[in-house]
Design an enzyme around this catalytic site. Structure first.
Site, PDB file in Angstrom:
ATOM      1  N   HIS A  48      -7.783  -0.172 -16.873  1.00 21.35           N
ATOM      2  CA  HIS A  48      -7.117  -0.105 -15.569  1.00 21.35           C
ATOM      3  C   HIS A  48      -7.602   1.166 -14.889  1.00 21.35           C
ATOM      4  O   HIS A  48      -7.045   2.252 -15.062  1.00 21.35           O
ATOM      5  CB  HIS A  48      -5.601  -0.140 -15.758  1.00 21.35           C
ATOM      6  CG  HIS A  48      -5.136  -1.431 -16.345  1.00 21.35           C
ATOM      7  ND1 HIS A  48      -4.738  -2.498 -15.558  1.00 21.35           N
ATOM      8  CD2 HIS A  48      -5.054  -1.858 -17.634  1.00 21.35           C
ATOM      9  CE1 HIS A  48      -4.420  -3.522 -16.353  1.00 21.35           C
ATOM     10  NE2 HIS A  48      -4.597  -3.156 -17.604  1.00 21.35           N
TER      11      HIS A  48
ATOM     12  N   GLN B  50      -6.117  12.327 -26.613  1.00 21.33           N
ATOM     13  CA  GLN B  50      -6.331  13.230 -27.736  1.00 21.33           C
ATOM     14  C   GLN B  50      -7.766  13.088 -28.236  1.00 21.33           C
ATOM     15  O   GLN B  50      -8.254  11.990 -28.474  1.00 21.33           O
ATOM     16  CB  GLN B  50      -5.358  12.900 -28.866  1.00 21.33           C
ATOM     17  CG  GLN B  50      -5.462  13.828 -30.063  1.00 21.33           C
ATOM     18  CD  GLN B  50      -4.548  13.394 -31.191  1.00 21.33           C
ATOM     19  OE1 GLN B  50      -4.578  12.231 -31.608  1.00 21.33           O
ATOM     20  NE2 GLN B  50      -3.720  14.304 -31.678  1.00 21.33           N
TER      21      GLN B  50
ATOM     22  N   ARG C  42     -12.951  14.699 -31.373  1.00 22.85           N
ATOM     23  CA  ARG C  42     -14.058  15.646 -31.553  1.00 22.85           C
ATOM     24  C   ARG C  42     -13.539  17.042 -31.903  1.00 22.85           C
ATOM     25  O   ARG C  42     -14.129  17.747 -32.710  1.00 22.85           O
ATOM     26  CB  ARG C  42     -14.890  15.706 -30.268  1.00 22.85           C
ATOM     27  CG  ARG C  42     -16.116  16.593 -30.370  1.00 22.85           C
ATOM     28  CD  ARG C  42     -16.872  16.636 -29.060  1.00 22.85           C
ATOM     29  NE  ARG C  42     -18.112  17.387 -29.173  1.00 22.85           N
ATOM     30  CZ  ARG C  42     -18.870  17.712 -28.136  1.00 22.85           C
ATOM     31  NH1 ARG C  42     -18.514  17.349 -26.902  1.00 22.85           N
ATOM     32  NH2 ARG C  42     -19.981  18.400 -28.315  1.00 22.85           N
TER      33      ARG C  42
ATOM     34  N   LEU D  86       2.462   3.787  -8.080  1.00 23.46           N
ATOM     35  CA  LEU D  86       3.340   2.630  -8.281  1.00 23.46           C
ATOM     36  C   LEU D  86       2.637   1.297  -8.050  1.00 23.46           C
ATOM     37  O   LEU D  86       2.950   0.303  -8.701  1.00 23.46           O
ATOM     38  CB  LEU D  86       4.563   2.736  -7.368  1.00 23.46           C
ATOM     39  CG  LEU D  86       5.723   3.583  -7.889  1.00 23.46           C
ATOM     40  CD1 LEU D  86       6.786   3.750  -6.804  1.00 23.46           C
ATOM     41  CD2 LEU D  86       6.337   2.947  -9.141  1.00 23.46           C
TER      42      LEU D  86
ATOM     43  N   HIS E 156       0.385  -3.581 -10.863  1.00 19.15           N
ATOM     44  CA  HIS E 156      -0.732  -4.424 -11.303  1.00 19.15           C
ATOM     45  C   HIS E 156      -0.844  -4.405 -12.829  1.00 19.15           C
ATOM     46  O   HIS E 156      -1.006  -5.465 -13.467  1.00 19.15           O
ATOM     47  CB  HIS E 156      -2.032  -3.927 -10.674  1.00 19.15           C
ATOM     48  CG  HIS E 156      -3.262  -4.593 -11.208  1.00 19.15           C
ATOM     49  ND1 HIS E 156      -3.596  -5.890 -10.907  1.00 19.15           N
ATOM     50  CD2 HIS E 156      -4.231  -4.133 -12.044  1.00 19.15           C
ATOM     51  CE1 HIS E 156      -4.716  -6.217 -11.528  1.00 19.15           C
ATOM     52  NE2 HIS E 156      -5.124  -5.164 -12.228  1.00 19.15           N
TER      53      HIS E 156
ATOM     54  N   SER F 275       0.825  -1.211   0.000  1.00 17.25           N
ATOM     55  CA  SER F 275       0.000   0.000   0.000  1.00 17.25           C
ATOM     56  C   SER F 275       0.857   1.259   0.000  1.00 17.25           C
ATOM     57  O   SER F 275       0.437   2.304  -0.509  1.00 17.25           O
ATOM     58  CB  SER F 275      -0.938   0.012   1.213  1.00 17.25           C
ATOM     59  OG  SER F 275      -0.189   0.028   2.426  1.00 17.25           O
TER      60      SER F 275
ATOM     61  N   ARG G 219      -0.008  -6.775 -18.361  1.00 16.23           N
ATOM     62  CA  ARG G 219       0.230  -6.325 -19.731  1.00 16.23           C
ATOM     63  C   ARG G 219       1.655  -6.534 -20.239  1.00 16.23           C
ATOM     64  O   ARG G 219       1.891  -6.465 -21.450  1.00 16.23           O
ATOM     65  CB  ARG G 219      -0.147  -4.840 -19.847  1.00 16.23           C
ATOM     66  CG  ARG G 219      -1.573  -4.524 -19.431  1.00 16.23           C
ATOM     67  CD  ARG G 219      -2.600  -5.279 -20.235  1.00 16.23           C
ATOM     68  NE  ARG G 219      -3.965  -4.850 -19.917  1.00 16.23           N
ATOM     69  CZ  ARG G 219      -5.043  -5.216 -20.573  1.00 16.23           C
ATOM     70  NH1 ARG G 219      -4.930  -6.061 -21.588  1.00 16.23           N
ATOM     71  NH2 ARG G 219      -6.237  -4.776 -20.230  1.00 16.23           N
TER      72      ARG G 219
ATOM     73  N   LEU H  54      -5.940  -0.042 -22.292  1.00 18.81           N
ATOM     74  CA  LEU H  54      -5.238   0.724 -21.264  1.00 18.81           C
ATOM     75  C   LEU H  54      -6.193   1.307 -20.226  1.00 18.81           C
ATOM     76  O   LEU H  54      -5.965   1.198 -19.015  1.00 18.81           O
ATOM     77  CB  LEU H  54      -4.431   1.834 -21.937  1.00 18.81           C
ATOM     78  CG  LEU H  54      -3.592   2.750 -21.055  1.00 18.81           C
ATOM     79  CD1 LEU H  54      -2.535   1.961 -20.295  1.00 18.81           C
ATOM     80  CD2 LEU H  54      -2.937   3.837 -21.905  1.00 18.81           C
ATOM     81  N   VAL H  55      -7.277   1.924 -20.690  1.00 19.56           N
ATOM     82  CA  VAL H  55      -8.174   2.617 -19.764  1.00 19.56           C
ATOM     83  C   VAL H  55      -9.038   1.661 -18.950  1.00 19.56           C
ATOM     84  O   VAL H  55      -9.783   2.106 -18.070  1.00 19.56           O
ATOM     85  CB  VAL H  55      -9.064   3.642 -20.508  1.00 19.56           C
ATOM     86  CG1 VAL H  55      -8.204   4.704 -21.163  1.00 19.56           C
ATOM     87  CG2 VAL H  55      -9.975   2.973 -21.541  1.00 19.56           C
TER      88      VAL H  55
END
EC number: 2.1.1.148
Length: 245
Positions: free
Chosen positions: A84, A92, A95, A166, A171, A59, A176, A81-82
């Site tokens: 996580h 970017q 729109r 970190l 994780h 922790s 990945r 990626l997102v």
């Protein structure tokens, strides 16, 4: 093979390892001694941090964050990626940014397997060019970018800023950086590790916190029969070069 993906460590918590070590020691002190943070030395970090992390007390890693700029990956990759969620992202916009492509491979990510099949590659490029033409035509005819973008394939390259502490980074890398992860997100993960390894202040945490794929973290491959042949040795050797040179 150069897939056009670039990763850069752009910022991180000031004195990251000292911060994490100090937070760990706070758990054992009777008094709140904030002044001691200023006296934290490399010797203190080396004496206490590996031991505390060795006990599994992770922790404390949440007190240090790293920010990366990732450029040139596809939206296939950024969607992974997102997932996580214990991280912060700024991507970017399609729109507000008008795509003005000049070259198919500069605009889209094309998997190496497709490039090895000339006939199939030609069809891919033709379809990608057509999507670009329809996108530009839609914008020129007054359609908003937010609507014109619907014609673009997921292969379109993007830019995204990622901030992780970190612990979450560990994780993320565990999943990945594994050889069984999809190749593009795996490339991003290893490039993030390489950026950390370039930094003298951060490099020790790779070994102490076992930042890397799960086989490195656990000491065995959790994939079982799904483990690629030779992966265990190959991955371990690659990981060690990050901090051993």
């Amino acid at each position: 093979m150069d897939n056009g993906i670039r990763v850069k460590l752009v910022n991180y918590t000031k004195k990251p390892l000292e911060t994490v070590t100090w937070a760990a020691l706070i758990s054992y002190w009777d008094e709140w001694e904030t002044e001691t943070f200023g006296r934290m030395s490399d010797k203190d970090v080396e004496m206490h941090l590996p031991r505390v992390l060795g006990y599994g007390h992770e922790s404390i890693l949440e007190h240090a964050t790293l920010t990366f700029a990732i450029e040139g990956c596809s939206r296939v990759c950024s969607h992974q990626l997102v997932r996580h969620r214990l991280a912060s992202y700024t991507q970017q916009s399609q729109r507000y940014i008008v795509l003005n492509p000049e070259d198919v491979e500069e605009t889209f990510v094309i998997p190496s397997g497709i490039k090895e099949d000339p006939e199939l590659l030609a069809e891919w490029k033709e379809l990608m060019k057509k999507s670009i033409e329809l996108y530009k035509k839609s914008v020129e005819r007054g359609q908003h970018q937010e609507d014109a973008r619907f014609i673009l394939p997921q292969a379109v390259r993007t830019k995204i800023v990622v901030t992780m502490n970190l612990r979450e980074l560990k994780h993320f890398l565990g999943l990945r950086a594994c050889e069984r992860a999809q190749w593009e997100i795996r490339e991003v993960a290893w490039k993030m590790l390489e950026e950390i390894a370039k930094n003298d202040e951060l490099r020790p945490i790779i070994k102490w916190a076992k930042l890397g794929p799960r086989c490195v973290q656990l000491g065995y491959c959790p994939e079982g029969e799904l483990m690629p042949p030779g992966c265990w040795k190959r991955t371990g050797e690659k990981w060690k070069t990050l901090f051993e040179g």
